[in-house]
Design an enzyme around this catalytic site. Structure first.
Site, PDB file in Angstrom:
ATOM      1  N   ARG A 113      54.984   0.153 -62.090  1.00 28.36           N
ATOM      2  CA  ARG A 113      54.922   0.230 -63.552  1.00 28.36           C
ATOM      3  C   ARG A 113      55.139   1.635 -64.099  1.00 28.36           C
ATOM      4  O   ARG A 113      55.136   1.835 -65.307  1.00 28.36           O
ATOM      5  CB  ARG A 113      53.560  -0.291 -64.043  1.00 28.36           C
ATOM      6  CG  ARG A 113      53.505  -1.796 -64.132  1.00 28.36           C
ATOM      7  CD  ARG A 113      54.508  -2.286 -65.145  1.00 28.36           C
ATOM      8  NE  ARG A 113      54.550  -3.730 -65.208  1.00 28.36           N
ATOM      9  CZ  ARG A 113      53.875  -4.455 -66.104  1.00 28.36           C
ATOM     10  NH1 ARG A 113      53.085  -3.874 -66.974  1.00 28.36           N
ATOM     11  NH2 ARG A 113      53.977  -5.757 -66.090  1.00 28.36           N
ATOM     12  N   HIS A 138      51.480   7.328 -45.634  1.00 30.73           N
ATOM     13  CA  HIS A 138      52.762   7.346 -44.910  1.00 30.73           C
ATOM     14  C   HIS A 138      53.868   7.641 -45.922  1.00 30.73           C
ATOM     15  O   HIS A 138      54.511   6.718 -46.423  1.00 30.73           O
ATOM     16  CB  HIS A 138      52.962   5.978 -44.238  1.00 30.73           C
ATOM     17  CG  HIS A 138      54.077   5.939 -43.242  1.00 30.73           C
ATOM     18  ND1 HIS A 138      54.029   5.194 -42.093  1.00 30.73           N
ATOM     19  CD2 HIS A 138      55.291   6.549 -43.230  1.00 30.73           C
ATOM     20  CE1 HIS A 138      55.151   5.350 -41.412  1.00 30.73           C
ATOM     21  NE2 HIS A 138      55.941   6.150 -42.083  1.00 30.73           N
ATOM     22  N   ARG A 193      57.377   8.390 -47.367  1.00 33.88           N
ATOM     23  CA  ARG A 193      58.748   8.195 -46.886  1.00 33.88           C
ATOM     24  C   ARG A 193      59.679   9.017 -47.765  1.00 33.88           C
ATOM     25  O   ARG A 193      59.330   9.368 -48.903  1.00 33.88           O
ATOM     26  CB  ARG A 193      59.094   6.714 -46.882  1.00 33.88           C
ATOM     27  CG  ARG A 193      58.316   5.937 -45.824  1.00 33.88           C
ATOM     28  CD  ARG A 193      58.938   4.592 -45.495  1.00 33.88           C
ATOM     29  NE  ARG A 193      58.488   4.069 -44.214  1.00 33.88           N
ATOM     30  CZ  ARG A 193      57.340   3.422 -44.021  1.00 33.88           C
ATOM     31  NH1 ARG A 193      56.521   3.213 -45.030  1.00 33.88           N
ATOM     32  NH2 ARG A 193      57.018   2.979 -42.825  1.00 33.88           N
ATOM     33  N   HIS A 247      56.481   4.619 -51.903  1.00 34.44           N
ATOM     34  CA  HIS A 247      55.055   4.299 -52.090  1.00 34.44           C
ATOM     35  C   HIS A 247      54.292   5.605 -52.358  1.00 34.44           C
ATOM     36  O   HIS A 247      54.209   6.038 -53.487  1.00 34.44           O
ATOM     37  CB  HIS A 247      54.437   3.492 -50.944  1.00 34.44           C
ATOM     38  CG  HIS A 247      55.347   2.881 -49.927  1.00 34.44           C
ATOM     39  ND1 HIS A 247      55.672   3.476 -48.755  1.00 34.44           N
ATOM     40  CD2 HIS A 247      55.977   1.677 -49.933  1.00 34.44           C
ATOM     41  CE1 HIS A 247      56.458   2.672 -48.049  1.00 34.44           C
ATOM     42  NE2 HIS A 247      56.670   1.585 -48.746  1.00 34.44           N
ATOM     43  N   GLU A 279      51.121   9.924 -41.691  1.00 34.18           N
ATOM     44  CA  GLU A 279      52.100   9.341 -40.769  1.00 34.18           C
ATOM     45  C   GLU A 279      53.506   9.610 -41.274  1.00 34.18           C
ATOM     46  O   GLU A 279      53.729   9.651 -42.488  1.00 34.18           O
ATOM     47  CB  GLU A 279      51.968   7.809 -40.746  1.00 34.18           C
ATOM     48  CG  GLU A 279      50.651   7.253 -40.354  1.00 34.18           C
ATOM     49  CD  GLU A 279      50.611   5.739 -40.582  1.00 34.18           C
ATOM     50  OE1 GLU A 279      49.662   5.132 -40.081  1.00 34.18           O
ATOM     51  OE2 GLU A 279      51.500   5.173 -41.260  1.00 34.18           O
ATOM     52  N   THR A 327      59.025  -1.253 -43.046  1.00 30.75           N
ATOM     53  CA  THR A 327      57.791  -0.709 -42.466  1.00 30.75           C
ATOM     54  C   THR A 327      58.102  -0.300 -41.023  1.00 30.75           C
ATOM     55  O   THR A 327      59.181  -0.615 -40.517  1.00 30.75           O
ATOM     56  CB  THR A 327      56.639  -1.745 -42.532  1.00 30.75           C
ATOM     57  OG1 THR A 327      55.465  -1.173 -41.965  1.00 30.75           O
ATOM     58  CG2 THR A 327      56.968  -3.033 -41.801  1.00 30.75           C
ATOM     59  N   HIS A 362      48.886  -1.569 -37.220  1.00 33.31           N
ATOM     60  CA  HIS A 362      49.947  -2.453 -37.728  1.00 33.31           C
ATOM     61  C   HIS A 362      49.545  -3.905 -37.584  1.00 33.31           C
ATOM     62  O   HIS A 362      49.309  -4.390 -36.489  1.00 33.31           O
ATOM     63  CB  HIS A 362      51.310  -2.220 -37.055  1.00 33.31           C
ATOM     64  CG  HIS A 362      52.412  -2.200 -38.075  1.00 33.31           C
ATOM     65  ND1 HIS A 362      52.849  -3.329 -38.733  1.00 33.31           N
ATOM     66  CD2 HIS A 362      53.105  -1.175 -38.607  1.00 33.31           C
ATOM     67  CE1 HIS A 362      53.781  -3.000 -39.599  1.00 33.31           C
ATOM     68  NE2 HIS A 362      53.956  -1.689 -39.571  1.00 33.31           N
ATOM     69  N   GLY A 385      46.333  -1.107 -43.534  1.00 33.14           N
ATOM     70  CA  GLY A 385      46.741  -1.070 -44.934  1.00 33.14           C
ATOM     71  C   GLY A 385      46.961  -2.458 -45.522  1.00 33.14           C
ATOM     72  O   GLY A 385      46.137  -2.964 -46.287  1.00 33.14           O
TER      73      GLY A 385
HETATM   74  N1  PXP Z   1      50.383   2.532 -38.304  1.00 36.12           N
HETATM   75  C1  PXP Z   1      51.635   2.875 -38.658  1.00 36.12           C
HETATM   76  C2  PXP Z   1      52.340   3.906 -37.847  1.00 36.12           C
HETATM   77  C3  PXP Z   1      52.245   2.316 -39.788  1.00 36.12           C
HETATM   78  O1  PXP Z   1      53.477   2.674 -40.134  1.00 36.12           O
HETATM   79  C4  PXP Z   1      51.522   1.383 -40.557  1.00 36.12           C
HETATM   80  C5  PXP Z   1      52.140   0.788 -41.780  1.00 36.12           C
HETATM   81  O2  PXP Z   1      52.506   1.783 -42.666  1.00 36.12           O
HETATM   82  C6  PXP Z   1      50.222   1.050 -40.150  1.00 36.12           C
HETATM   83  C7  PXP Z   1      49.682   1.634 -39.007  1.00 36.12           C
HETATM   84  C8  PXP Z   1      49.375   0.080 -40.913  1.00 36.12           C
HETATM   85  O3  PXP Z   1      49.941  -1.219 -40.827  1.00 36.12           O
HETATM   86  P1  PXP Z   1      49.429  -2.346 -41.789  1.00 36.12           P
HETATM   87  O4  PXP Z   1      49.832  -1.963 -43.180  1.00 36.12           O
HETATM   88  O5  PXP Z   1      50.126  -3.587 -41.290  1.00 36.12           O
HETATM   89  O6  PXP Z   1      47.947  -2.420 -41.645  1.00 36.12           O
END
Ligand code: PXP
Length: 241
Positions: free
Chosen positions: A19, A44, A46, A51, A71, A102, A192, A215
């Protein structure tokens, strides 16, 4: 020792960016996640800043009372400069391409050994702990140890996908990878696709797990349970073994 929960707040920034204003306020969410029991904040950034923005990362550093984990792909000079400027507690190096939705694979720690050694030494010189995102493949974990990294983060997408069909099959490679990490004196993180269904089994079976960063599922669950409750629910999966 219980595994630490680091909350990845990229998704909060995604909602904000949709938004153009400052709602939800990413900085406030980072403050609140810590107040609600998160033991770390993960971002993270990019290159297209779709984001978390680079400016967010600088701001968040100033309110961190727990652990800050950044990250990203060190092949982007902008990322390396940001990490060296902000000096988080940990940098997690991820070999993702700029356009990837991702992260979807770990480092090839054999082919990229020299590159990783060099870049890891840059962060270590500034006393930033380094973690390498790797697939649960024994030889990749083993070769990671030779790069000088402090930790590896096991990529848990395969685990999460297989979990509902066959838990013991799902965890098999992760147990072997964790064993190698232990033998090589590498700290162990994971992340992840971890969620309220699959987290406890993972943590119970891999007691040497130091930290998970979560996340997508956590923020999605917060829509139903609220952020404070959700963080407590996730922490309980890690504490009650
Ligand atoms: N670890 C790494 C290296 C990632 O890139 C991510 C996603 O940005 C995560 C962990 C977290 O993954 P999720 O959002 O599926 O919990």
């Amino acid at each position: 020792m219980a595994t630490k929960l680091s909350v990845n707040i990229n998704k909060i920034a995604t909602i904000r960016n949709s938004r153009g204003g400052n709602n939800p306020n990413v900085l406030q969410v980072a403050i609140d996640c810590q107040r609600f029991g998160a033991e770390g904040i993960t971002v993270h950034p990019r290159p297209d800043e779709r984001h978390i923005r680079y400016a967010d990362v600088r701001e968040i550093k100033s309110i961190i009372t727990t652990e800050f984990n950044i990250e990203g792909n060190p092949m982007e000079d902008k990322f390396v400069d940001l990490v060296l400027e902000v000096k988080p507690h940990q940098v997690t190096l991820v070999p993702d391409y700029p356009t990837q939705l991702t992260s979807n694979h770990g480092w090839d720690t054999i082919v990229q050994a020299k590159y990783l050694q060099d870049i890891i030494s840059v962060f270590k010189k500034d006393r930033i702990r380094v973690s390498l995102f790797v697939d649960p493949i024994e030889k990749m974990v083993s070769a990671a140890a030779a790069t000088g990294t402090d930790r590896v983060e096991l990529y848990t997408e395969d685990y999460a996908r297989l979990f509902h069909q066959n838990k013991s099959m799902a965890i098999r490679n992760y147990l072997l990878a964790a064993q190698i990490a232990k033998e090589k004196n590498l700290g162990l993180n994971a992340g992840h696709d971890l969620d309220l269904n699959n987290l406890k089994f993972f943590a119970n079976n891999i007691p040497s797990l130091l930290e998970v960063s979560i996340g997508h599922a956590l923020i999605s669950d917060a829509l139903y349970f609220g952020l404070e409750n959700t963080i407590q629910l996730y922490r309980r999966q890690l504490i009650a073994r």
